[in-house]
Design a protein around this motif. Sequence first.
Motif, short mmCIF file in Angstrom:
data_model
loop_
_atom_site.label_atom_id
_atom_site.label_comp_id
_atom_site.label_asym_id
_atom_site.label_seq_id
_atom_site.Cartn_x
_atom_site.Cartn_y
_atom_site.Cartn_z
N ARG A 1 -4.21 13.33 -6.13
CA ARG A 1 -3.24 12.28 -5.84
C ARG A 1 -3.91 11.10 -5.17
O ARG A 1 -4.81 11.26 -4.36
CB ARG A 1 -2.16 12.82 -4.89
N TYR B 1 -0.66 5.80 -3.15
CA TYR B 1 0.60 6.04 -3.85
C TYR B 1 0.66 7.51 -4.22
O TYR B 1 0.31 7.89 -5.34
CB TYR B 1 0.71 5.18 -5.10
N PRO B 2 1.08 8.36 -3.28
CA PRO B 2 0.94 9.80 -3.50
C PRO B 2 1.77 10.30 -4.69
O PRO B 2 1.55 11.42 -5.16
CB PRO B 2 1.43 10.41 -2.19
N GLU B 3 2.70 9.49 -5.20
CA GLU B 3 3.45 9.93 -6.36
C GLU B 3 2.63 9.80 -7.64
O GLU B 3 3.00 10.28 -8.69
CB GLU B 3 4.76 9.14 -6.49
N ARG B 4 1.49 9.10 -7.52
CA ARG B 4 0.68 8.85 -8.71
C ARG B 4 -0.60 9.65 -8.66
O ARG B 4 -1.22 9.78 -7.61
CB ARG B 4 0.34 7.37 -8.81
N ARG C 1 8.48 13.12 0.27
CA ARG C 1 7.90 11.79 0.08
C ARG C 1 8.96 10.77 -0.32
O ARG C 1 10.01 11.11 -0.87
CB ARG C 1 6.83 11.84 -1.02
N ASP D 1 8.83 7.57 -2.73
CA ASP D 1 7.97 6.85 -3.67
C ASP D 1 8.82 6.39 -4.84
O ASP D 1 10.06 6.46 -4.80
CB ASP D 1 6.80 7.75 -4.10
N GLU D 2 8.17 5.97 -5.90
CA GLU D 2 8.91 5.45 -7.06
C GLU D 2 9.93 6.45 -7.61
O GLU D 2 10.91 6.06 -8.21
CB GLU D 2 7.92 5.13 -8.18
N ASN D 3 9.64 7.74 -7.41
CA ASN D 3 10.53 8.75 -7.99
C ASN D 3 11.90 8.79 -7.35
O ASN D 3 12.87 9.20 -7.98
CB ASN D 3 9.88 10.14 -7.87
N THR E 1 0.82 -1.21 0.00
CA THR E 1 0.00 0.00 0.00
C THR E 1 0.85 1.26 0.00
O THR E 1 0.32 2.35 -0.10
CB THR E 1 -0.93 0.03 1.22
N THR E 2 2.15 1.11 0.12
CA THR E 2 3.05 2.26 0.06
C THR E 2 4.45 1.73 -0.21
O THR E 2 4.72 0.55 -0.06
CB THR E 2 3.05 3.05 1.38
N LEU E 3 5.36 2.61 -0.60
CA LEU E 3 6.76 2.22 -0.75
C LEU E 3 7.63 3.05 0.21
O LEU E 3 8.84 3.06 0.11
CB LEU E 3 7.22 2.41 -2.20
#
Lengths: 549, 315
Positions: free
Chosen positions: B87, B91-94, A216, A218-220, A62-64
């Motif tokens: 958002r 997944y707040p980056e998405r 944050r 995240d994937e970035n 649900t999160t990274l």
Amino acid sequence: MSKWRSVIALLLAAMLLVAGCGGQPGPQTGTQPGAATGAGSGATASPGAPVVFRYSISNDPTTLDPGVCSDGACVRVLRHLFDTLTIMNADSEPAPLLADGMPQVSPDGTVYTFKIVKGATFHNGREITAADFKYAWERALSPDLTNNVGGYYLDDIIGASEVMEGAAKELRGVKVIDDHTLEVTIDGPKPYFLAKLSFVAAAPLPREEVESNDGRIDENNLTKVASGPVVFKEFTQGSKLVTEKNHAYWGKPVAFDVWEVPVIKDGQSIVAAYQSGQLDMAEVPVPEIPRIKADSRLSQDYSQYTRGNTYYLALNQNIVEAFNDVRVRQAVAMAINREQLAEVVMNGLVVPAVGMLPPGMPGYNPNIRPQPFDPERARQLLAASGEDINGIKLQFQQADEQLKVAQFLQNQLKQNLGVEWVLDGMERGQHIANFRAGDKTQAYYHWWFGDYPDPQNFLYILVHQDASAGQNHGWQNAQFKDLVDRANSLPGGAERLELYSQAEQIFLDEVGGMLPLYHVTGHLLMRPNVKGLVTPLIGTISLRDLTLD
Amino acid sequence: MSIQEGDLLFSFLVRRLLVLVPTLLVVSFIVFAMGHLTPGDPAIILAGEKASDERLNQIRQLYGLDQPFLVQYGKFLQGAAKGTFGRSYMYPERMAGDMTQRGFWVSLRIGALAALLATVLGVLLGVVAAAYRGRLLDHLSMFFAVATVSTPNFIFALTFMYVFGAWLQWLPAIGWGQPIHYVLPVSVLGIRACAFIARLTRSAMLDALSQDYVRTAWAKGVTRGVIWWNHALRNALVPVITVLGITFGDLIMGAYIIETIFSIPGLGQITIHAIFQRDYPVVQATTLLMATIFVAVNLIVDLLYAFVDPRIKYS
């Protein structure tokens, strides 16, 4: 005729177009060699080809973000992406990881001085220093994050509550002595503190990378902020996550080049994927186990491992007057056959509970005396109390397995005690909100998965009247409170465990607000060539020491 | 098509597209309201069941969940107008809109291929069954159709997965990203729709073949092929197209079980996961998209009628 033909042709062309070129080139198309998910075991790939290890998770993470992550799926992945000061070893004890040896602890057990290993780096290449822990912990505690997982693991540190409330930005109890020395002061002697630091919420983070991504993770920026033996590659929601070996890792390298983490939610799909050779290891849900055991090939790859949890029935004394009478609570306890629940209802795949502490937990006492299963005595006790407990609503989280257990409890109370309870199954969020409120739920069936391997995590957090874990049941007992408080104040040792054990016996004698029912175990399918898996009692499966022959 | 017919078609299209706006507004409001009426607190889902009450309040503030309903709805409409939908909570980056779009393309490709498979095979089977009415081929194809229609999708999915994935190991049991991963889910989705279309085609064909104009055609000495393909089938296709429209929508959006079983990152999985996690922005984006698809598919079906049946006019 020709018009008709052109319509068909157009339709066909449109469909092909859609099928052929729809979608975007993005994380959903795996391009690395390991992405081939045809038949054949990747972990035993031909020489020269990258070694791909496939171990699935049963839900989308649900999160990274390690500061937010609390569900099983993200913990399983982030555990390997991030390093922490300590890590739980095969004996379920904290062992040093980023800490250079075990820390120096002050005689009163409150000041920990950690030396941090030299040469350990984040995935962006920068060396990990003491300040990175302080930053990460302050971030994990800060109210800016959605989830306060940090609160569970870091709340012993002096100043943690101020940071959590937003009153302070800085965590007073953490001092950066130099780049490789970190001094941490906690609010009392807590032998489990080192175990708490093994959770991903306590992983160091590079401030520069987090802040340049609006705070944050995240994937970035995951490929830069992480620090563990594998590097994040891609995540496709509903399908799979891929990580690769960190070739610059300072510690022991992992045994594979690629770790593919398919997201497989359906139990039957997990088993089929394993059978088809698309998985090297999988955790399997309980409904699939009878079939696995019956299969001559699958059963050879099947094993169980112990996990630190307790499923219980809670009786709320706050709103049900009758539960304030100890005889009523005892009657309920004696009317429920826990052996039968474990053996028949749960197919022998769970361990019937004796006490609150699960087997393997420090302080676990196999000789502790639970309430016996004794329907006759149960009825006598209830009659003697003169209370009527018909019509009590038994609240539970609506799901197949939970329903089965709730029905069993209802049935036992009817058969053995002659009382009718009403089943009240509901959606998870509502269930939790209700029983947390303390005045909405008469009785409920739920569970507790430990956060660290210590009796305090069960007997204080879950049962003690001053604890605010939210499992409100209203039970108070001065003797129990005194024993647990004394145990909590000791820095460790046998006496401390003995005090918890005495407290646990009182809790069982009194049926203190909750009745432990059973403990669930983990179920694994694993290829015979996979060795060295670490499955700690609390925390997550670790692939770090894996060998693939 | 004459110029006048073209104009009619155009004004028909414009009117239908205009109706789309209020339809979607109503849908958006219902979706938004339902999200708020269903039990379960998104703050608990986000923060975890062990979170303190203060933390839950902080989270409600952070996501604006403490604001009045209409204020929240207004913000949602803003996001919807931009196509971002805000958002994702999870997944707040998405952006919710991007997540939905990704899932949609996956589902659309599977759904379109399944629809194609179902149409081609289904019409073929139906025609064959009608042609060999009462004979072995008819019985066989209708047995297949009835058996298939009465079997739930997941039974096919699991059976195919076991036979071709686990047992024979010809195809990957699960996964996504390569052409081979289409085979099982598309077959599973297609097979049921195929059976349905086959049955429908058969009865529509038989019906058409018993019409007067067919008898006239026979009397005029028109060849069997022309009668079958040109006269009967074309008329038989009107009901088939209607069903295909509904089926197509289902194939795209109703594939949650198939997507879950085969680990496919489609719209269904994204929606359900978002529902369980109370990821409102994503739930709203996917639901609105689904509503749009349904309206669009219906529109396309209406347009297709005109090509198949010249008696239908847009007025």
